[in-house]
Design a protein around this motif. Structure first.
Motif, PDB file in Angstrom:
ATOM      1  N   UNK A  53      16.708 142.883 -81.237  1.00 50.16           N
ATOM      2  CA  UNK A  53      17.065 142.244 -79.969  1.00 50.16           C
ATOM      3  C   UNK A  53      17.884 140.983 -80.202  1.00 50.16           C
ATOM      4  N   UNK A  54      17.565 140.238 -81.248  1.00 57.77           N
ATOM      5  CA  UNK A  54      18.341 139.040 -81.581  1.00 57.77           C
ATOM      6  C   UNK A  54      19.786 139.411 -81.927  1.00 57.77           C
ATOM      7  N   UNK A  55      19.952 140.471 -82.701  1.00 56.20           N
ATOM      8  CA  UNK A  55      21.307 140.925 -83.045  1.00 56.20           C
ATOM      9  C   UNK A  55      22.088 141.368 -81.821  1.00 56.20           C
ATOM     10  N   UNK A  56      21.413 142.099 -80.917  1.00 54.80           N
ATOM     11  CA  UNK A  56      22.071 142.534 -79.681  1.00 54.80           C
ATOM     12  C   UNK A  56      22.458 141.336 -78.814  1.00 54.80           C
ATOM     13  N   UNK A  90      23.108 138.290 -79.839  1.00 54.64           N
ATOM     14  CA  UNK A  90      24.237 137.596 -80.471  1.00 54.64           C
ATOM     15  C   UNK A  90      25.551 138.316 -80.171  1.00 54.64           C
ATOM     16  N   UNK A  91      25.531 139.647 -80.206  1.00 50.58           N
ATOM     17  CA  UNK A  91      26.726 140.425 -79.878  1.00 50.58           C
ATOM     18  C   UNK A  91      27.147 140.184 -78.436  1.00 50.58           C
ATOM     19  N   UNK A  92      26.166 140.167 -77.520  1.00 50.00           N
ATOM     20  CA  UNK A  92      26.477 139.944 -76.108  1.00 50.00           C
ATOM     21  C   UNK A  92      27.058 138.556 -75.871  1.00 50.00           C
ATOM     22  N   UNK A  93      26.524 137.552 -76.544  1.00 52.81           N
ATOM     23  CA  UNK A  93      27.051 136.193 -76.390  1.00 52.81           C
ATOM     24  C   UNK A  93      28.477 136.124 -76.919  1.00 52.81           C
TER      25      UNK A  93
END
Length: 88
Positions: free
Chosen positions: A54-57, A59-62
């Motif tokens: 979820x953290x990786x997702x 970061x991608x969204x930001x």
């Protein structure tokens, strides 16, 4: 009174022991609470992979949002320059 006087024999001697009526129940509740807390800690450790995903997702969204905002600002600035040139 909240205490009982019990007679207890240790090493051949008899001792008068003052014990709380609720002492054993409180100890059982304490053991149950600590067991529940340990189970909660163990359950939380199982979700570390999902949290990292979820953290990786996120970061991608930001990153995508920042890129979109920069592109929008560039378009608005470009249109502003074109409109100002046409007004002259």
């Amino acid at each position: 009174m909240n205490e009982l006087i019990e007679m207890e024999t240790q090493d051949g001697r008899t001792w008068a022991m003052a014990r709380s009526r609720w002492g054993k129940r409180v100890a059982k509740v304490g053991v149950a609470l600590s067991t529940g807390a340990m189970a909660g800690v163990a359950a939380a450790a199982d979700h570390s992979e999902k949290i990292n995903t979820a953290f990786g997702d996120g970061s991608t969204n930001v990153g995508a949002a920042v890129t979109g905002v920069i592109a929008l600002v560039a378009i608005v600035t470009g249109l502003g320059l074109i409109v100002s040139i046409l007004r002259r």
